[in-house]
Design an enzyme around this catalytic site. Sequence first.
Site, short mmCIF file in Angstrom:
data_model
loop_
_atom_site.label_atom_id
_atom_site.label_comp_id
_atom_site.label_asym_id
_atom_site.label_seq_id
_atom_site.Cartn_x
_atom_site.Cartn_y
_atom_site.Cartn_z
N LYS A 64 -14.07 -4.62 5.95
CA LYS A 64 -14.90 -3.80 6.85
C LYS A 64 -16.28 -4.42 7.02
O LYS A 64 -17.31 -3.79 6.78
CB LYS A 64 -15.00 -2.36 6.33
CG LYS A 64 -13.66 -1.67 6.25
CD LYS A 64 -13.77 -0.22 5.85
CE LYS A 64 -12.41 0.42 5.75
NZ LYS A 64 -11.57 -0.10 4.63
N GLY A 175 1.11 8.91 5.23
CA GLY A 175 1.48 9.28 3.85
C GLY A 175 0.40 10.09 3.18
O GLY A 175 0.15 11.24 3.57
O1 NUP Z 1 -9.97 4.27 8.84
C1 NUP Z 1 -9.48 3.70 7.88
N1 NUP Z 1 -8.77 4.42 6.98
C2 NUP Z 1 -8.18 3.84 5.87
O2 NUP Z 1 -7.54 4.55 5.09
C3 NUP Z 1 -9.60 2.31 7.70
C4 NUP Z 1 -9.00 1.71 6.60
N2 NUP Z 1 -9.08 0.39 6.46
N3 NUP Z 1 -8.31 2.47 5.68
C5 NUP Z 1 -7.67 1.80 4.53
O3 NUP Z 1 -6.26 1.99 4.64
C6 NUP Z 1 -8.05 2.37 3.17
O4 NUP Z 1 -9.17 1.70 2.63
C7 NUP Z 1 -6.80 2.08 2.35
O5 NUP Z 1 -6.80 0.74 1.93
C8 NUP Z 1 -5.68 2.24 3.37
C9 NUP Z 1 -5.01 3.59 3.35
O6 NUP Z 1 -4.48 3.83 2.09
P1 NUP Z 1 -3.69 5.17 1.70
O7 NUP Z 1 -4.47 6.32 2.19
O8 NUP Z 1 -2.32 5.05 2.36
O9 NUP Z 1 -3.60 5.09 0.21
#
Ligand code: NUP
Length: 216
Positions: A64, A175
């Site tokens: 990010k 999820g």
């Molecule tokens: O808006 C975002 N939401 C998000 O959850 C942008 C992200 N990059 N993420 C990332 O996606 C978050 O940091 C994590 O690595 C992944 C979601 O993981 P989970 O909620 O399925 O465990």
Amino acid sequence: MEVKNKIILALDVNTMESAMKIAGKVSDYINTIKIGYPLALAEGLESITQIKEEFDCNVIADFKVADIPETNSKIADLTFNAGADAVIVHGFVGNDSVEACLESAEDHGKDVFLLTEMSHPGASRFLKGVSEDIAAMGVEMGIKNYVAPATKLDRLEKIRNIVGNDSFIISPGVGAQGGDAAKTLRFADAVIVGRSIYLAEDPENVVKSIIDGIKL
Ligand code: NUP
């Protein structure tokens, strides 16, 4: 990027040992792994290199990136030199900061994913108001890869309409955060799934059931 079964594994664990173990359990079904701050800060940029070497997969570095152009360049260069195929970059910092990452990506033959709106509830306060502008900026800059939320399908659809059908959208929030893979894939090209896979007793089974759910 070609994402097998349209599923990207978010490998937000703290040790290389558990990263290798989980990735190994799902490697028949998954060819794209997202590595973010948890693993990279715990185990270093080497974690990217090692995962890539072991599984010969696409690695997306979820850093990010959101700094001034000069610093963004350094972050992107280091990330690509470690072996990442793509880096996730924040759009709210503006076109010059994003351009710095694009230039680094071009030099290395790698990709940038532009983060538009985020999936967590708090993102509604600030990011929601500018995410469509961020997506439009991405289009103006010729960016083809985007991140948009699986938890807010109306927002995901809006962003799809802005970036067009020839862009590639990856979508986190399936999820654990409540998003549904099949519904998300109506607008996105691949879903990002972390906790529901890496915290599961049987990660392989979870991946298989996501794949079955997508086929329905
Ligand atoms: O808006 C975002 N939401 C998000 O959850 C942008 C992200 N990059 N993420 C990332 O996606 C978050 O940091 C994590 O690595 C992944 C979601 O993981 P989970 O909620 O399925 O465990």
